[in-house]
Design a protein around this motif. Structure first.
Motif, PDB file in Angstrom:
ATOM      1  N   ARG A  10      26.441  19.787  -3.157  1.00 24.34           N
ATOM      2  CA  ARG A  10      25.153  20.304  -3.633  1.00 24.34           C
ATOM      3  C   ARG A  10      24.027  19.840  -2.726  1.00 24.34           C
ATOM      4  NH1 ARG A  10      21.279  17.985  -6.429  1.00 24.34           N
ATOM      5  NH2 ARG A  10      22.508  16.272  -7.286  1.00 24.34           N
ATOM      6  N   LEU A  11      23.998  18.548  -2.422  1.00 25.61           N
ATOM      7  CA  LEU A  11      22.937  18.004  -1.586  1.00 25.61           C
ATOM      8  C   LEU A  11      23.015  18.527  -0.151  1.00 25.61           C
ATOM      9  CD1 LEU A  11      22.899  14.327  -2.898  1.00 25.61           C
ATOM     10  CD2 LEU A  11      21.250  16.161  -3.396  1.00 25.61           C
ATOM     11  N   SER A  12      24.229  18.676   0.367  1.00 21.28           N
ATOM     12  CA  SER A  12      24.370  19.174   1.741  1.00 21.28           C
ATOM     13  C   SER A  12      23.921  20.618   1.879  1.00 21.28           C
ATOM     14  CB  SER A  12      25.808  19.013   2.239  1.00 21.28           C
ATOM     15  OG  SER A  12      26.665  19.929   1.588  1.00 21.28           O
ATOM     16  N   HIS A  13      23.897  21.337   0.766  1.00 20.83           N
ATOM     17  CA  HIS A  13      23.405  22.720   0.755  1.00 20.83           C
ATOM     18  C   HIS A  13      21.949  22.797   0.280  1.00 20.83           C
ATOM     19  CE1 HIS A  13      27.670  23.602   1.167  1.00 20.83           C
ATOM     20  NE2 HIS A  13      27.320  24.823   1.517  1.00 20.83           N
ATOM     21  N   SER A  14      21.305  21.632   0.204  1.00 19.18           N
ATOM     22  CA  SER A  14      19.890  21.521  -0.190  1.00 19.18           C
ATOM     23  C   SER A  14      19.602  22.198  -1.530  1.00 19.18           C
ATOM     24  CB  SER A  14      18.975  22.104   0.893  1.00 19.18           C
ATOM     25  OG  SER A  14      19.159  21.445   2.112  1.00 19.18           O
ATOM     26  N   LEU A  15      20.506  21.969  -2.483  1.00 20.98           N
ATOM     27  CA  LEU A  15      20.330  22.520  -3.824  1.00 20.98           C
ATOM     28  C   LEU A  15      20.031  21.393  -4.799  1.00 20.98           C
ATOM     29  CD1 LEU A  15      23.456  24.883  -4.000  1.00 20.98           C
ATOM     30  CD2 LEU A  15      21.076  25.588  -3.677  1.00 20.98           C
ATOM     31  N   ASN A  16      19.147  21.655  -5.740  1.00 19.74           N
ATOM     32  CA  ASN A  16      18.994  20.695  -6.829  1.00 19.74           C
ATOM     33  C   ASN A  16      19.938  21.125  -7.949  1.00 19.74           C
ATOM     34  OD1 ASN A  16      17.640  22.631  -8.520  1.00 19.74           O
ATOM     35  ND2 ASN A  16      15.701  22.132  -7.506  1.00 19.74           N
ATOM     36  N   GLN A  17      20.024  20.315  -8.991  1.00 18.49           N
ATOM     37  CA  GLN A  17      20.969  20.610 -10.063  1.00 18.49           C
ATOM     38  C   GLN A  17      20.643  21.926 -10.771  1.00 18.49           C
ATOM     39  OE1 GLN A  17      20.977  17.049 -12.495  1.00 18.49           O
ATOM     40  NE2 GLN A  17      22.684  16.188 -11.333  1.00 18.49           N
ATOM     41  N   VAL A  18      19.381  22.237 -10.913  1.00 17.02           N
ATOM     42  CA  VAL A  18      18.984  23.480 -11.572  1.00 17.02           C
ATOM     43  C   VAL A  18      19.441  24.686 -10.758  1.00 17.02           C
ATOM     44  CG1 VAL A  18      17.007  24.895 -12.283  1.00 17.02           C
ATOM     45  CG2 VAL A  18      17.030  22.439 -12.771  1.00 17.02           C
ATOM     46  N   GLU A  19      19.253  24.620  -9.444  1.00 10.92           N
ATOM     47  CA  GLU A  19      19.648  25.741  -8.579  1.00 10.92           C
ATOM     48  C   GLU A  19      21.159  25.959  -8.599  1.00 10.92           C
ATOM     49  OE1 GLU A  19      16.089  25.449  -5.252  1.00 10.92           O
ATOM     50  OE2 GLU A  19      17.777  24.046  -5.144  1.00 10.92           O
ATOM     51  N   LEU A  20      21.920  24.861  -8.534  1.00 13.24           N
ATOM     52  CA  LEU A  20      23.377  24.997  -8.595  1.00 13.24           C
ATOM     53  C   LEU A  20      23.797  25.535  -9.956  1.00 13.24           C
ATOM     54  CD1 LEU A  20      26.161  24.743  -7.397  1.00 13.24           C
ATOM     55  CD2 LEU A  20      26.169  22.327  -8.077  1.00 13.24           C
ATOM     56  N   ALA A  21      23.170  25.051 -10.999  1.00 12.18           N
ATOM     57  CA  ALA A  21      23.492  25.528 -12.343  1.00 12.18           C
ATOM     58  C   ALA A  21      23.273  27.035 -12.445  1.00 12.18           C
ATOM     59  CB  ALA A  21      22.637  24.799 -13.377  1.00 12.18           C
ATOM     60  N   VAL A  26      25.710  27.933 -15.470  1.00 12.48           N
ATOM     61  CA  VAL A  26      25.863  26.834 -16.418  1.00 12.48           C
ATOM     62  C   VAL A  26      24.499  26.153 -16.551  1.00 12.48           C
ATOM     63  CG1 VAL A  26      28.309  26.465 -15.886  1.00 12.48           C
ATOM     64  CG2 VAL A  26      26.573  25.170 -14.628  1.00 12.48           C
ATOM     65  N   THR A  27      24.430  25.111 -17.350  1.00 11.32           N
ATOM     66  CA  THR A  27      23.167  24.390 -17.512  1.00 11.32           C
ATOM     67  C   THR A  27      23.058  23.250 -16.505  1.00 11.32           C
ATOM     68  OG1 THR A  27      24.065  22.796 -19.090  1.00 11.32           O
ATOM     69  CG2 THR A  27      23.188  24.879 -19.994  1.00 11.32           C
ATOM     70  N   LYS A  28      21.818  22.788 -16.315  1.00 11.15           N
ATOM     71  CA  LYS A  28      21.584  21.618 -15.467  1.00 11.15           C
ATOM     72  C   LYS A  28      22.342  20.415 -16.017  1.00 11.15           C
ATOM     73  CE  LYS A  28      18.115  18.212 -14.269  1.00 11.15           C
ATOM     74  NZ  LYS A  28      18.923  17.101 -14.767  1.00 11.15           N
ATOM     75  N   GLN A  29      22.382  20.304 -17.339  1.00  9.94           N
ATOM     76  CA  GLN A  29      23.076  19.187 -17.983  1.00  9.94           C
ATOM     77  C   GLN A  29      24.573  19.206 -17.640  1.00  9.94           C
ATOM     78  OE1 GLN A  29      21.570  16.659 -19.589  1.00  9.94           O
ATOM     79  NE2 GLN A  29      23.572  15.681 -19.606  1.00  9.94           N
ATOM     80  N   THR A  30      25.146  20.400 -17.546  1.00 18.16           N
ATOM     81  CA  THR A  30      26.563  20.510 -17.178  1.00 18.16           C
ATOM     82  C   THR A  30      26.780  19.961 -15.772  1.00 18.16           C
ATOM     83  OG1 THR A  30      26.889  22.417 -18.613  1.00 18.16           O
ATOM     84  CG2 THR A  30      28.462  22.131 -16.816  1.00 18.16           C
ATOM     85  N   ILE A  31      25.908  20.341 -14.846  1.00 17.73           N
ATOM     86  CA  ILE A  31      26.017  19.830 -13.464  1.00 17.73           C
ATOM     87  C   ILE A  31      25.905  18.311 -13.469  1.00 17.73           C
ATOM     88  CG2 ILE A  31      25.001  19.853 -11.151  1.00 17.73           C
ATOM     89  CD1 ILE A  31      26.274  22.558 -11.964  1.00 17.73           C
ATOM     90  N   SER A  32      24.929  17.793 -14.198  1.00 22.37           N
ATOM     91  CA  SER A  32      24.741  16.351 -14.285  1.00 22.37           C
ATOM     92  C   SER A  32      25.985  15.670 -14.853  1.00 22.37           C
ATOM     93  CB  SER A  32      23.532  16.039 -15.161  1.00 22.37           C
ATOM     94  OG  SER A  32      23.369  14.654 -15.321  1.00 22.37           O
ATOM     95  N   ASN A  33      26.558  16.238 -15.892  1.00 25.21           N
ATOM     96  CA  ASN A  33      27.771  15.666 -16.497  1.00 25.21           C
ATOM     97  C   ASN A  33      28.942  15.684 -15.523  1.00 25.21           C
ATOM     98  OD1 ASN A  33      26.960  14.764 -19.068  1.00 25.21           O
ATOM     99  ND2 ASN A  33      26.958  16.856 -19.848  1.00 25.21           N
ATOM    100  N   TRP A  34      29.079  16.756 -14.747  1.00 26.11           N
ATOM    101  CA  TRP A  34      30.155  16.800 -13.744  1.00 26.11           C
ATOM    102  C   TRP A  34      29.942  15.704 -12.704  1.00 26.11           C
ATOM    103  CZ3 TRP A  34      29.734  22.719 -12.527  1.00 26.11           C
ATOM    104  CH2 TRP A  34      30.325  23.459 -13.550  1.00 26.11           C
ATOM    105  N   GLU A  35      28.707  15.638 -12.187  1.00 25.28           N
ATOM    106  CA  GLU A  35      28.424  14.683 -11.116  1.00 25.28           C
ATOM    107  C   GLU A  35      28.577  13.239 -11.571  1.00 25.28           C
ATOM    108  OE1 GLU A  35      24.645  15.659  -9.360  1.00 25.28           O
ATOM    109  OE2 GLU A  35      25.420  17.509  -8.477  1.00 25.28           O
TER     110      GLU A  35
END
Length: 92
Positions: A10-21, A26-35
């Motif tokens: 995610r970071l190497s593609h310059s994405l924040n959690q919201v953008e990846l979500a 999915v939700t930002k919370q889902t990304i956070s839980n995965w990470e």
């Protein structure tokens, strides 16, 4: 390791959690839980994450350390240029 891989990609593609979500529907919370390794993505979602970042599921699961580059649609000359750039970067 899966959470760390997702975060690194995610970071190497310059994405924040919201953008990846948003990209993964999915939700930002889902990304956070995965990470944070609180929950694991489903098998279907694992494939979607791999496709999103053009990596294999084996890479995400730390079964291999290779990242491949999709060169579909590029000419042999363009591919040769990319290969040269990679060789130059490896020298440093």
């Amino acid at each position: 390791m899966l959470g760390l891989r997702i975060k690194e990609l995610r970071l190497s593609h310059s994405l924040n959690q919201v953008e990846l979500a948003q990209r993964l529907s999915v939700t930002k919370q889902t990304i956070s839980n995965w990470e944070n390794n609180n929950i694991q993505p489903s098998v279907d979602m694992l494939v979607k994450i791999a496709d999103c970042f053009s990596v294999t599921t084996d890479y995400l699961l730390d079964r291999e350390n290779k990242i491949s580059i999709n060169v579909d649609g590029l000419s042999t000359t363009e591919i040769a240029h990319i290969e040269q750039i990679i060789r130059d970067l490896k020298k440093h």
